[in-house]
Design an enzyme around this catalytic site. Structure first.
Site, PDB file in Angstrom:
ATOM      1  N   LYS A  75       0.848  -1.198   0.000  1.00 30.24           N
ATOM      2  CA  LYS A  75       0.000   0.000   0.000  1.00 30.24           C
ATOM      3  C   LYS A  75       0.880   1.244   0.000  1.00 30.24           C
ATOM      4  O   LYS A  75       1.854   1.310   0.770  1.00 30.24           O
ATOM      5  CB  LYS A  75      -0.900  -0.027   1.242  1.00 30.24           C
ATOM      6  CG  LYS A  75      -1.911   1.096   1.337  1.00 30.24           C
ATOM      7  CD  LYS A  75      -2.773   0.938   2.593  1.00 30.24           C
ATOM      8  CE  LYS A  75      -3.913   1.931   2.658  1.00 30.24           C
ATOM      9  NZ  LYS A  75      -4.785   1.711   3.845  1.00 30.24           N
ATOM     10  N   SER A 150      -9.688   1.457   2.922  1.00 29.67           N
ATOM     11  CA  SER A 150      -8.889   2.290   2.047  1.00 29.67           C
ATOM     12  C   SER A 150      -7.843   1.526   1.227  1.00 29.67           C
ATOM     13  O   SER A 150      -7.325   2.051   0.246  1.00 29.67           O
ATOM     14  CB  SER A 150      -8.154   3.361   2.857  1.00 29.67           C
ATOM     15  OG  SER A 150      -7.248   2.776   3.765  1.00 29.67           O
ATOM     16  N   SER A 174      -9.784  -0.871   7.021  1.00 27.49           N
ATOM     17  CA  SER A 174      -9.185  -0.705   5.691  1.00 27.49           C
ATOM     18  C   SER A 174      -8.387  -1.900   5.181  1.00 27.49           C
ATOM     19  O   SER A 174      -7.964  -1.892   4.020  1.00 27.49           O
ATOM     20  CB  SER A 174      -8.303   0.540   5.664  1.00 27.49           C
ATOM     21  OG  SER A 174      -9.100   1.699   5.707  1.00 27.49           O
TER      22      SER A 174
END
Lengths: 455, 47
Positions: A75, A150, A174
Site C-alpha cells: 500500500k 482504504s 481498511s
C-alpha cells in the site's frame, strides 16, 4: 493463482522459480492494471532483480523462509526507500522515502519481492478508494464496483493475481473491508503488535498494519514476516469441536444486505455441522460505537493534517479535505468522553471473549458498492456508503482486538461476501488457530480468485 | 459549551473560511456529539 504455501513447495522442489511467478504477476499488472488502477507505481525492474537474487540464493542453499521469492505489493502509505510515498495525495508531491518502514525491512529480510505500490483512498481516509489523486481503483470481480478501501488497490492486486499477498493498513476496517469486497483474506493484528514506523498516519491510536492474502495460512506467513519472524510457519489449527464462538447479535446483525445475511447464516450452519460450538450474545453500548470512533479519528487526523490544510488545501481531494476540516471543530471535552467510551467498549469485548475463542460476524454489511454511489439500499432503507461499510469493522479498531476476514461465498451477482472472526487482545496467533480451523467451513469451495500464476 | 452554541459557532467559522459545504457535516457531527454526551459511561461531578 496459487498460494504462498504452494509456491514455496514448488520453489523448493525446483518446479517453479521466483523469476517465473514474478514475471507472471508483472504480466498480469500490464494486462489488467489499466482497467483496475490497482497500482500507483510498478517497480518491474527492481522486482525482477529481487526475484533473480532470490532464485540464486535458493540455488546456493540460502533459504530465507516462507516468503522467499514471493511477489508482494505494498500500500502506498508505507515507506519503501528510494520511492515516493504518495498516500494517493497531491499533498505528498515530491516526497521520496529516505529509508524503509520497519515492516518493509522485515519483508526484505524474509526475501519478499516488491512488485509495486498500490492505490488507496487518499491518506487512508475513506472506505471506497474513490477519492485518490490517481483515480479510483476498481474491483476485479466487477470493475463497475469499488474494491473497498482504504487499501482498495491492495485488495484488487491480490484478487486479480498481480501479487501473492499485499500489505495494507486498517484504521476503521481498511484491511478487512477490501478483503471482503475482493474475496480474499485480510488480517488486522492486535493493536500495537506490528510496527507502524514509516507509515503515514491516519490515527496513531487506531492504525494497524497487516496482510491481505489468498488464505488464512498465507496471511499468517506474511503476518509473522511483518513481525520480523521470517521462518515461522502457520500455527496448528484447533480441532473444530474444541472451538467456541459467539455471535454478537444486537447491532452487528441488525443492518445487513439479504444475501450477506444468507451467506453468513450458511457459514454458521456449516460450522455447527462440523462441531464448532456457537453461542449467541449481546454486547452493550453498541449505539455509542460510531460517535466514539468519529470523535477519535477526526481529532487525530485533524491534528496531523492541520498545517497542510492551511498551506495547501487545494491539493486534497474535496471529500477528504472537508472530512479533515470537520475534525478541527471538535472540543477537547468530547474527545475525552470518546476515550472513556473506548475503554468501556474494550471491556465489553474482553468480557464477551472470556468464555469464547472468538466472535463471529459478517465483515461488510453489503457487497461491494458501485463506484460513485453515496448511498446504498440495505434492508428496508438506504444508508450512507461510508457509515455502513465501517459499521462492523471499526469497533475492533477502537478496542484493539485482532480480527480476520474470510470469504464466505458470493451473491447471485458474483460479488464476494465475508465473515469476520475477532479474537482476544494480543493473541493474534490464537485467532489464527481458530481461523485455520473454521476457514474450510466458512469458505464453501474454492475462494473467488482470478489471475493465472502457476495455473 | 452547549452543542447548539458550539454548532452555531462552528458553522459561522466555516462560512467565514469559505467552507459552506461543512455545514451539513457539522450538523451530523453535532448529532454524534449529542449521542456521545448522553452515553451512560460519562461521569458527572455531582454523582
Amino acid at each position: 493463482m496459487i498460494t504462498i504455501e504452494e509456491f514455496g513447495r514448488r520453489l523448493r522442489a525446483g518446479e517453479l522459480t521466483s523469476t517465473q511467478v514474478t514475471d507472471a504477476c508483472l504480466q498480469c499488472i500490464d494486462r489488467d492494471n489499466p482497467r483496475l488502477n490497482a497500482f500507483i507505481a510498478v517497480t518491474a525492474d527492481e522486482a525482477r532483480r529481487q526475484a533473480r537474487e532470490a532464485d540464486q540464493e535458493i540455488a546456493a542453499g540460502r533459504d530465507r523462509g516462507p516468503l522467499h521469492g514471493v511477489p508482494i505489493s505494498i500500500k502506498d502509505l508505507l515507506d519503501v526507500r528510494g520511492l515516493p510515498t504518495t498516500a494517493a495525495s497531491r499533498v505528498r508531491e515530491g516526497h521520496v522515502a529516505a529509508r524503509d518502514a520497519t515492516t518493509i525491512t522485515h519483508l526484505r529480510q524474509a526475501g519478499a519481492v516488491f512488485v509495486g505500490k498500490t492505490n488507496l483512498h487518499e491518506f487512508a481516509f475513506g472506505t471506497t478508494n474513490e477519492d485518490s489523486a490517481f483515480g479510483p481503483a476498481r474491483n476485479p470481480h466487477d470493475p463497475s464496483r469499488s474494491p473497498g478501501g482504504s487499501s482498495g488497490g491492495s485488495g484488487a492486486s491480490v484478487a486479480a493475481g498481480m501479487a501473492f499477498a499485499t500489505i495494507g493498513t486498517d484504521t476503521g476496517g481498511s484491511i478487512r473491508i477490501p478483503a471482503a469486497a475482493c474475496g480474499i483474506v485480510g488480517l488486522k493484528p492486535s493493536f500495537g503488535e506490528v510496527s507502524i514506523d514509516g507509515v503515514v498516519p491516519l490515527s496513531r491510536t487506531l492504525d494497524h498494519v497487516g496482510p491481505l492474502a489468498l488464505s488464512v495460512a498465507d496471511a499468517s506467513l506474511v503476518y509473522h514476516a511483518l513481525l520480523g519472524d521470517a521462518h515461522a510457519l502457520p500455527p496448528v489449527p484447533l480441532p473444530p469441536h474444541s472451538v467456541r464462538l459467539a455471535i454478537p447479535r444486537n447491532y452487528f446483525l441488525d443492518l445487513l444486505d439479504d444475501e450477506v445475511r444468507a451467506r453468513f447464516d450458511e457459514a454458521v450452519a456449516r460450522l455447527r455441522d462440523a462441531g464448532v460450538h456457537i453461542d449467541e450474545i449481546n454486547l452493550h453500548h453498541t449505539a455509542d460505537i460510531a460517535p466514539i470512533y468519529l470523535h477519535i479519528v477526526l481529532s487525530d487526523a485533524a491534528a496531523y493534517h492541520a498545517a497542510t490544510l492551511d498551506a495547501m488545501p487545494e491539493r486534497y481531494t474535496p471529500n477528504v479535505r472537508i472530512r479533515l476540516e470537520m475534525g478541527r471543530y471538535l472540543l477537547a471535552e468530547d474527545y475525552v468522553r470518546a476515550l472513556a467510551g473506548r475503554d468501556v467498549l474494550r471491556r465489553e469485548v474482553d468480557a464477551a471473549l472470556a468464555q469464547h475463542d472468538a466472535l463471529i460476524l459478517p465483515t461488510l454489511p453489503i457487497p461491494a458498492p458501485p463506484v460513485g454511489a453515496s448511498t446504498v439500499p440495505v434492508g428496508s432503507g438506504t444508508e450512507p456508503v461510508r457509515n455502513v461499510m465501517l459499521r462492523l469493522t471499526q469497533p475492533f479498531n477502537l478496542t484493539g482486538h485482532p480480527a480476520i476476514s474470510i470469504p464466505s461465498g458470493r451473491t447471485a451477482g458474483g460479488l464476494p461476501c465475508a465473515v469476520q472472526l475477532v479474537g482476544c487482545r494480543m493473541q493474534t496467533d490464537a485467532l489464527l488457530k481458530v481461523a485455520l480451523a473454521c476457514e474450510p467451513q466458512i469458505a464453501p469451495g474454492p475462494l473467488p480468485r482470478s489471475g493465472n500464476v502457476g495455473g | 459549551m452547549t452543542i447548539d452554541v458550539w454548532l452555531a459557532a462552528a458553522i459561522a467559522d466555516a462560512e467565514r473560511r469559505g467552507l459552506p459545504e461543512l455545514k451539513s457535516m457539522l450538523e451530523t457531527l453535532a448529532r454524534a456529539t449529542a449521542a456521545l454526551r448522553a452515553a451512560d459511561f460519562n461521569q458527572r461531578a455531582d454523582r
